[in-house]
Design a protein around this motif. Sequence first.
Motif, PDB file in Angstrom:
ATOM      1  N   ILE A  48       0.824  -1.207   0.000  1.00 19.45           N
ATOM      2  CA  ILE A  48       0.000   0.000   0.000  1.00 19.45           C
ATOM      3  C   ILE A  48       0.860   1.260   0.000  1.00 19.45           C
ATOM      4  O   ILE A  48       0.479   2.297  -0.555  1.00 19.45           O
ATOM      5  CB  ILE A  48      -0.964  -0.007   1.217  1.00 19.45           C
ATOM      6  N   VAL A  49       2.050   1.179   0.593  1.00 20.21           N
ATOM      7  CA  VAL A  49       2.897   2.372   0.727  1.00 20.21           C
ATOM      8  C   VAL A  49       4.235   2.225   0.016  1.00 20.21           C
ATOM      9  O   VAL A  49       5.120   3.065   0.190  1.00 20.21           O
ATOM     10  CB  VAL A  49       3.127   2.685   2.227  1.00 20.21           C
ATOM     11  N   HIS A  50       4.379   1.187  -0.790  1.00 22.36           N
ATOM     12  CA  HIS A  50       5.665   0.909  -1.423  1.00 22.36           C
ATOM     13  C   HIS A  50       6.152   2.099  -2.262  1.00 22.36           C
ATOM     14  O   HIS A  50       7.316   2.505  -2.164  1.00 22.36           O
ATOM     15  CB  HIS A  50       5.543  -0.338  -2.303  1.00 22.36           C
ATOM     16  N   ASP A  51       5.281   2.687  -3.064  1.00 22.98           N
ATOM     17  CA  ASP A  51       5.691   3.807  -3.907  1.00 22.98           C
ATOM     18  C   ASP A  51       5.972   5.057  -3.086  1.00 22.98           C
ATOM     19  O   ASP A  51       6.901   5.833  -3.390  1.00 22.98           O
ATOM     20  CB  ASP A  51       4.636   4.090  -4.983  1.00 22.98           C
ATOM     21  N   ALA A  52       5.184   5.277  -2.017  1.00 21.59           N
ATOM     22  CA  ALA A  52       5.396   6.459  -1.175  1.00 21.59           C
ATOM     23  C   ALA A  52       6.693   6.346  -0.373  1.00 21.59           C
ATOM     24  O   ALA A  52       7.332   7.370  -0.067  1.00 21.59           O
ATOM     25  CB  ALA A  52       4.214   6.647  -0.231  1.00 21.59           C
ATOM     26  N   LEU A  53       7.100   5.138  -0.038  1.00 23.00           N
ATOM     27  CA  LEU A  53       8.399   4.944   0.603  1.00 23.00           C
ATOM     28  C   LEU A  53       9.528   5.199  -0.385  1.00 23.00           C
ATOM     29  O   LEU A  53      10.550   5.807  -0.047  1.00 23.00           O
ATOM     30  CB  LEU A  53       8.505   3.520   1.156  1.00 23.00           C
ATOM     31  N   ALA A  54       9.348   4.751  -1.627  1.00 20.84           N
ATOM     32  CA  ALA A  54      10.395   4.892  -2.642  1.00 20.84           C
ATOM     33  C   ALA A  54      10.662   6.351  -2.984  1.00 20.84           C
ATOM     34  O   ALA A  54      11.817   6.741  -3.230  1.00 20.84           O
ATOM     35  CB  ALA A  54      10.013   4.109  -3.898  1.00 20.84           C
ATOM     36  N   ASP A  55       9.610   7.181  -3.003  1.00 16.98           N
ATOM     37  CA  ASP A  55       9.828   8.586  -3.389  1.00 16.98           C
ATOM     38  C   ASP A  55       9.937   9.527  -2.196  1.00 16.98           C
ATOM     39  O   ASP A  55       9.988  10.749  -2.357  1.00 16.98           O
ATOM     40  CB  ASP A  55       8.728   9.062  -4.342  1.00 16.98           C
ATOM     41  N   GLY A  56       9.956   8.971  -0.978  1.00 18.92           N
ATOM     42  CA  GLY A  56      10.227   9.791   0.191  1.00 18.92           C
ATOM     43  C   GLY A  56       9.024  10.443   0.838  1.00 18.92           C
ATOM     44  O   GLY A  56       9.169  11.184   1.819  1.00 18.92           O
ATOM     45  N   ARG A  57       7.824  10.212   0.337  1.00 20.09           N
ATOM     46  CA  ARG A  57       6.641  10.802   0.967  1.00 20.09           C
ATOM     47  C   ARG A  57       6.359  10.178   2.332  1.00 20.09           C
ATOM     48  O   ARG A  57       5.744  10.802   3.200  1.00 20.09           O
ATOM     49  CB  ARG A  57       5.429  10.656   0.058  1.00 20.09           C
ATOM     50  N   LEU A  58       6.787   8.931   2.523  1.00 19.41           N
ATOM     51  CA  LEU A  58       6.654   8.259   3.808  1.00 19.41           C
ATOM     52  C   LEU A  58       7.989   7.650   4.202  1.00 19.41           C
ATOM     53  O   LEU A  58       8.831   7.346   3.344  1.00 19.41           O
ATOM     54  CB  LEU A  58       5.590   7.160   3.748  1.00 19.41           C
ATOM     55  N   THR A  59       8.154   7.438   5.506  1.00 16.30           N
ATOM     56  CA  THR A  59       9.360   6.828   6.049  1.00 16.30           C
ATOM     57  C   THR A  59       8.978   5.594   6.867  1.00 16.30           C
ATOM     58  O   THR A  59       7.994   5.630   7.624  1.00 16.30           O
ATOM     59  CB  THR A  59      10.109   7.824   6.958  1.00 16.30           C
ATOM     60  N   HIS A  60       9.752   4.544   6.705  1.00 18.82           N
ATOM     61  CA  HIS A  60       9.564   3.338   7.510  1.00 18.82           C
ATOM     62  C   HIS A  60      10.132   3.609   8.901  1.00 18.82           C
ATOM     63  O   HIS A  60      11.332   3.827   9.052  1.00 18.82           O
ATOM     64  CB  HIS A  60      10.284   2.169   6.837  1.00 18.82           C
TER      65      HIS A  60
END
Length: 301
Positions: free
Chosen positions: A245-257
């Motif tokens: 669900i958040v794979h793309d947002a993690l890749a472009d920096g919108r979200l952080t693990h």
Amino acid sequence: MDTLSAMQAFRRVVDSGGFSAAAQLTGQSHTVLSRQVKNLERQFGTQLLHRTTRRLQLTEAGGLFYRHCAHILEQMDSMALQLSEHHEQPSGTLRLNVGTAFGELELGRWLAGFVELYPHLNIELTCTDQLVDLLAEGVDLCLRVTDYLPDSSLVARRLSLSEVILVAAPAYLKRQVSALTPETLSQHPLLVYSRLTQPNLLQLTGPDAQQLEINMPARLSANSPMALRAAAIAGLGIASFDRFIVHDALADGRLTHVLPQWTQRPRSLYALYPQSRYVTPKVRVFLDYAQQYYAVPRWVS
């Protein structure tokens, strides 16, 4: 009387729970279906259904007839499919049901490749997070990411593991005075998926196998993973998501693990379909394609 057609009508009425529901699924009228069942009762000299204004119930003889009826119809379907499969490509309509987030974020990555392989097959896609009755709704196959499968007569084929992770927007993390740790999680707002049994509870496992259960206050509760995803990107708090669900947002920096050393119980992607002695070609090729696609890990850090 066409006994085979009457048997098909009888099975559809029982599977869908009534004449009205069966009429909507088959396009036949309530009257036609009722007449076919009455003709069967007349032919075999026994009552098959108890009919009331509120419900429909099989008699003892009806239950026996239903079991034989289902077996005979499955054998007929199997024979027809096996005779045609060797010289025909899968065709017709594949009715597919998936969760909303999976349908919007994941399915499009590979469904086009499947459609190109089978040009005579049409896809009828429904996206919903509610569990559906596949037989009553006429659904051929359902894809669900879950950690719980209720007891049912459906066949469940696991396609992939789905990692569950904690995420937050960089802007949210910058606003925090102290570092985020498992011990301080309970002081942070959680973006809650309301369909969970215990939506505010996080169960974490540390690198040394330490187990933690943390109750977090809810800033936002929603029944939509996509709404929660948007809220997390907007910086409203911490959220727990399947990685896809958040794979793309993690890749472009919108979200952080966040707290990557602490894990949650993974879920699984399942293909669910009605149990039958013979899987239809359209369902079989879809299952094989999805199984091959997810044989390669897709949701990795």
